[in-house]
Motif scaffolding. Structure first.
Motif, short mmCIF file in Angstrom:
data_model
loop_
_atom_site.label_atom_id
_atom_site.label_comp_id
_atom_site.label_asym_id
_atom_site.label_seq_id
_atom_site.Cartn_x
_atom_site.Cartn_y
_atom_site.Cartn_z
N CYS A 14 0.87 -1.17 0.00
CA CYS A 14 0.00 0.00 0.00
C CYS A 14 0.90 1.22 0.00
O CYS A 14 2.03 1.18 0.47
N ALA A 15 0.40 2.31 -0.55
CA ALA A 15 1.18 3.54 -0.63
C ALA A 15 0.25 4.72 -0.49
O ALA A 15 -0.77 4.79 -1.19
N GLY A 16 0.59 5.64 0.39
CA GLY A 16 -0.24 6.81 0.62
C GLY A 16 0.36 8.03 -0.05
O GLY A 16 1.57 8.22 -0.04
N GLY A 17 -0.50 8.87 -0.60
CA GLY A 17 -0.03 10.06 -1.30
C GLY A 17 -0.65 11.32 -0.77
O GLY A 17 -1.70 11.30 -0.12
N GLY A 18 0.04 12.43 -1.04
CA GLY A 18 -0.55 13.74 -0.77
C GLY A 18 -0.05 14.44 0.46
O GLY A 18 -0.03 15.66 0.51
#
Lengths: 111, 118
Positions: free
Chosen positions: A89-93
């Motif tokens: 999983c990868a979170g952005g922003g």
């Protein structure tokens, strides 16, 4: 420092069983992606979720983004050997255009 | 979907030599590309952010003089491992950043380069 914690780190199941992978953080993300990676290859994007509470389905895979946009889950129904791989999983922003990756979950589906 | 091409797929070199890895976005322009390193059965570790037309931004602990990054065009970034040593052996992966209004950020990855330094 933002952290994305994935659990479990490793999952071994029989074909036909269901499984869930979790991705949790104390940080809020504007979007969250799930990838699957096979040995010797680059990660392949499965889905992107951007709205709190959003649920997306991709055949036997169901992805959910938490209401507060801090966590996500991936559920696989009736897993098949072809689902074997490393799920990321990868979170952005929250850190500009850099994605924050979780530690990964290795899934092994035995025939 | 967007395609990112990474070459070579694998390379074996002698200790002390330099190796260049290319990352190309084939059907979109990428002002930002990322370089990662991955050890067996582990997640991706971000090494540096490659910005078109400017210097790369390196993560803490990554030697910028050893891992040279050049992003001279909107579709090409290169990573050069200079004076490679056996401890540099690893799987290196690039990605290109694409932001679409209403769809969030996405990273499209290359297929990776397995570097083995003898």
């Amino acid at each position: 420092t933002q952290l994305l914690e994935q659990s479990p780190q490793f999952l071994s199941i029989q074909e036909g069983e269901n499984l869930t992978v979790y991705c949790n953080s104390s940080s809020v993300f504007s979007s969250l992606q799930w990838y699957r990676q096979e040995p010797g290859e680059g990660p392949v994007l499965l889905v992107t979720v951007v709205t709190g509470g959003e649920v997306k389905k991709l055949k036997r895979l169901t992805f959910q983004f938490g209401d507060a946009r801090k966590d996500s889950s991936l559920h696989i129904t009736a897993a098949q050997p072809g689902d074997t791989g490393l799920y990321l999983c990868a979170g952005g922003g929250a850190a500009g255009n850099k994605l924050t990756f979780g530690g990964g979950t290795r899934v092994l589906v035995k025939p | 979907g967007a395609v990112v091409s990474q070459h070579p797929s694998w390379v074996i070199c002698k200790s002390g030599t330099s190796v260049k890895i290319e990352c190309r976005s084939l059907d979109f322009q990428a002002t930002t590309m990322f370089w990662y390193r991955q050890f067996p059965k582990q997640s991706l570790m971000l090494m540096a952010t490659s910005n078109e037309g400017s210097k790369a931004t390196y993560e803490q602990g990554v030697e910028k003089d050893k891992f040279l990054i050049n992003h001279a065009s909107l579709t090409l970034s290169t990573l050069t491992v200079t004076s490679a040593h056996p401890e540099d052996s690893s799987f290196y992966i690039c990605s290109a950043y694409l932001r679409t209004a209403g769809k969030g950020e996405k990273l499209f990855f290359g297929s990776g380069t397995q570097l083995s330094v003898l």
